[in-house]
Enzyme design. Structure first.
Site, PDB file in Angstrom:
ATOM      1  N   SER A 132     -17.044   3.028 -35.033  1.00  0.00           N
ATOM      2  CA  SER A 132     -16.221   3.249 -36.132  1.00  0.00           C
ATOM      3  C   SER A 132     -15.152   1.904 -36.280  1.00  0.00           C
ATOM      4  O   SER A 132     -14.463   1.454 -36.884  1.00  0.00           O
ATOM      5  CB  SER A 132     -15.411   4.366 -36.178  1.00  0.00           C
ATOM      6  OG  SER A 132     -14.642   4.855 -34.992  1.00  0.00           O
ATOM      7  N   ARG A 133     -15.094   1.637 -34.793  1.00  0.00           N
ATOM      8  CA  ARG A 133     -14.086   0.345 -34.674  1.00  0.00           C
ATOM      9  C   ARG A 133     -14.464  -0.420 -33.511  1.00  0.00           C
ATOM     10  O   ARG A 133     -15.421  -0.424 -32.921  1.00  0.00           O
ATOM     11  CB  ARG A 133     -12.678   1.016 -34.362  1.00  0.00           C
ATOM     12  CG  ARG A 133     -12.482   1.875 -33.116  1.00  0.00           C
ATOM     13  CD  ARG A 133     -11.331   2.675 -32.941  1.00  0.00           C
ATOM     14  NE  ARG A 133     -11.287   3.388 -31.636  1.00  0.00           N
ATOM     15  CZ  ARG A 133     -10.454   4.045 -31.274  1.00  0.00           C
ATOM     16  NH1 ARG A 133      -9.280   3.856 -31.659  1.00  0.00           N
ATOM     17  NH2 ARG A 133     -10.498   4.647 -30.059  1.00  0.00           N
ATOM     18  N   ASP A 181     -20.352  14.691 -30.321  1.00  0.00           N
ATOM     19  CA  ASP A 181     -19.333  14.534 -29.464  1.00  0.00           C
ATOM     20  C   ASP A 181     -20.321  14.088 -27.936  1.00  0.00           C
ATOM     21  O   ASP A 181     -21.158  15.002 -27.559  1.00  0.00           O
ATOM     22  CB  ASP A 181     -18.527  15.569 -28.971  1.00  0.00           C
ATOM     23  CG  ASP A 181     -17.718  15.671 -27.824  1.00  0.00           C
ATOM     24  OD1 ASP A 181     -17.630  14.314 -27.050  1.00  0.00           O
ATOM     25  OD2 ASP A 181     -16.871  16.446 -27.389  1.00  0.00           O
ATOM     26  N   ASN A 218     -22.014   2.327 -26.564  1.00  0.00           N
ATOM     27  CA  ASN A 218     -20.675   1.566 -26.778  1.00  0.00           C
ATOM     28  C   ASN A 218     -19.418   2.780 -26.632  1.00  0.00           C
ATOM     29  O   ASN A 218     -18.259   2.452 -26.133  1.00  0.00           O
ATOM     30  CB  ASN A 218     -20.508   0.798 -27.968  1.00  0.00           C
ATOM     31  CG  ASN A 218     -19.173   0.453 -28.292  1.00  0.00           C
ATOM     32  OD1 ASN A 218     -18.615  -0.654 -27.678  1.00  0.00           O
ATOM     33  ND2 ASN A 218     -18.500   1.016 -29.352  1.00  0.00           N
ATOM     34  N   TYR A 229     -11.298   5.319 -15.096  1.00  0.00           N
ATOM     35  CA  TYR A 229     -11.916   4.526 -16.156  1.00  0.00           C
ATOM     36  C   TYR A 229     -13.015   3.645 -15.260  1.00  0.00           C
ATOM     37  O   TYR A 229     -14.107   3.216 -15.453  1.00  0.00           O
ATOM     38  CB  TYR A 229     -11.093   3.692 -16.919  1.00  0.00           C
ATOM     39  CG  TYR A 229     -11.773   2.833 -18.002  1.00  0.00           C
ATOM     40  CD1 TYR A 229     -12.177   3.444 -19.115  1.00  0.00           C
ATOM     41  CD2 TYR A 229     -11.916   1.497 -17.747  1.00  0.00           C
ATOM     42  CE1 TYR A 229     -12.861   2.535 -20.168  1.00  0.00           C
ATOM     43  CE2 TYR A 229     -12.286   0.665 -18.930  1.00  0.00           C
ATOM     44  CZ  TYR A 229     -12.715   1.153 -19.972  1.00  0.00           C
ATOM     45  OH  TYR A 229     -13.423   0.165 -20.858  1.00  0.00           O
ATOM     46  N   SER A 230     -12.467   2.939 -14.055  1.00  0.00           N
ATOM     47  CA  SER A 230     -13.167   2.004 -13.331  1.00  0.00           C
ATOM     48  C   SER A 230     -14.520   2.901 -12.622  1.00  0.00           C
ATOM     49  O   SER A 230     -15.516   2.255 -12.681  1.00  0.00           O
ATOM     50  CB  SER A 230     -12.328   1.574 -12.202  1.00  0.00           C
ATOM     51  OG  SER A 230     -11.188   0.596 -12.889  1.00  0.00           O
ATOM     52  N   ALA A 231     -14.259   4.214 -12.332  1.00  0.00           N
ATOM     53  CA  ALA A 231     -15.112   5.010 -11.574  1.00  0.00           C
ATOM     54  C   ALA A 231     -16.298   5.237 -12.688  1.00  0.00           C
ATOM     55  O   ALA A 231     -17.509   5.177 -12.416  1.00  0.00           O
ATOM     56  CB  ALA A 231     -14.715   6.344 -11.313  1.00  0.00           C
ATOM     57  N   LYS A 267     -16.992   3.403 -15.455  1.00  0.00           N
ATOM     58  CA  LYS A 267     -17.696   2.218 -15.935  1.00  0.00           C
ATOM     59  C   LYS A 267     -18.468   1.750 -14.689  1.00  0.00           C
ATOM     60  O   LYS A 267     -19.694   0.904 -14.872  1.00  0.00           O
ATOM     61  CB  LYS A 267     -16.683   1.174 -16.217  1.00  0.00           C
ATOM     62  CG  LYS A 267     -15.811   1.384 -17.509  1.00  0.00           C
ATOM     63  CD  LYS A 267     -16.895   1.509 -18.511  1.00  0.00           C
ATOM     64  CE  LYS A 267     -16.264   2.205 -20.188  1.00  0.00           C
ATOM     65  NZ  LYS A 267     -17.415   1.973 -21.428  1.00  0.00           N
ATOM     66  N   ILE A 288     -10.597  -7.976 -24.482  1.00  0.00           N
ATOM     67  CA  ILE A 288     -11.010  -8.123 -25.868  1.00  0.00           C
ATOM     68  C   ILE A 288      -9.998  -7.496 -26.990  1.00  0.00           C
ATOM     69  O   ILE A 288      -9.717  -6.492 -26.955  1.00  0.00           O
ATOM     70  CB  ILE A 288     -12.472  -7.413 -26.014  1.00  0.00           C
ATOM     71  CG1 ILE A 288     -13.528  -7.921 -24.920  1.00  0.00           C
ATOM     72  CG2 ILE A 288     -13.164  -7.809 -27.531  1.00  0.00           C
ATOM     73  CD1 ILE A 288     -13.950  -9.299 -24.870  1.00  0.00           C
TER      74      ILE A 288
END
Length: 239
Positions: free
Chosen positions: A10-11, A59, A86, A151-153, A155, A184
């Site tokens: 969506s974005r 979801d 994504n 987040y790092s874990a 990714k 980005i």
């Protein structure tokens, strides 16, 4: 069939990828987490490019809901050629202050979402004996980042999962690669301080379209011998 599923379309990078791939002749399946009405404008824009497009809402952290939506879609329309994983979330906080839900939500969406989306699709892809899977990781998954232990874990986990999966499906002519964007220019980075941008050797943020161009390449026949790779697009930045 050259259908490509893009989660979190969506974005930002997902939207840019949908438009870029549509410009290159791919049919697009747009995904969002809830109401598909938010995709209507993008859907019409893609339709005007002369390719097919449809929308799905589920979801990705909900295993049963995700499997049901995907199994129903491929039963009606066939298995996809490409999948762009994504969709993802952030819940940033220094680790000593991190709440249980901030850890669980990020892991359940970003990392478990890999399993939830690909598990119902992988056997149909194997049976089709072709396919492209592009996993959106992050520079944070390679180098870590303050305030982003969760987040790092998640990714970093995606990188390991993608590398292992690439070995399992290579003989079926399915490629699996990771992209690790740096800074980005999307709504997720709109509050990034100027000092962070100055730390980028190229002295600017990247654009969603630059990431979309790389996704498009990895979908192409030219990229047929590239698999199990982690490709950074970060302006030379290493956190």
């Amino acid at each position: 069939m050259n259908d490509v599923l893009i989660t979190g379309a969506s974005r930002g990078i997902g939207k840019a990828a949908a438009l870029y791939l549509a410009n290159n002749g791919y049919n697009i399946i747009l995904h969002c987490s809830k109401d598909v009405q938010r995709l209507e404008g993008l859907k019409k824009e893609i339709e005007n490019k002369g390719v097919k497009v449809r929308t799905l809402a589920f979801d990705i952290s909900n295993r049963e809901e995700t499997a049901k939506a995907l199994e129903e879609d491929i039963a009606q329309n066939g298995i996809y050629y490409g999948i762009v994983l994504n969709a993802g979330i952030t819940r940033d906080n220094p680790f000593p202050a991190m709440e249980n839900n901030e850890w669980d939500e990020v892991i359940n969406t970003n990392l478990n979402g890999f399993y939830n989306v690909l598990r119902p699709l992988i056997m149909p892809l194997i049976q089709a004996k072709r396919g492209r899977i592009v996993v959106m990781s992050s520079i944070s998954g390679e180098c870590g980042n303050r305030g982003q232990v969760n987040y790092s874990a998640s990714k970093a986990g995606l990188i390991g999962a993608a590398k292992a999966l690439s070995l399992e499906v290579a003989k079926r002519h399915i490629t699996v690669n990771c992209i690790t964007p740096g800074l980005i220019a999307t709504d997720m980075t709109e509050n990034i301080p100027e000092e962070a941008v100055k730390a980028v050797p190229l002295k600017r943020m990247g654009t969603p379209e630059e990431v979309a161009s790389l996704i498009n390449y990895l979908m192409s026949e030219d990229a047929g011998y590239i698999t199990g790779q982690v490709i950074g697009i970060n302006g030379g930045l290493y956190l």
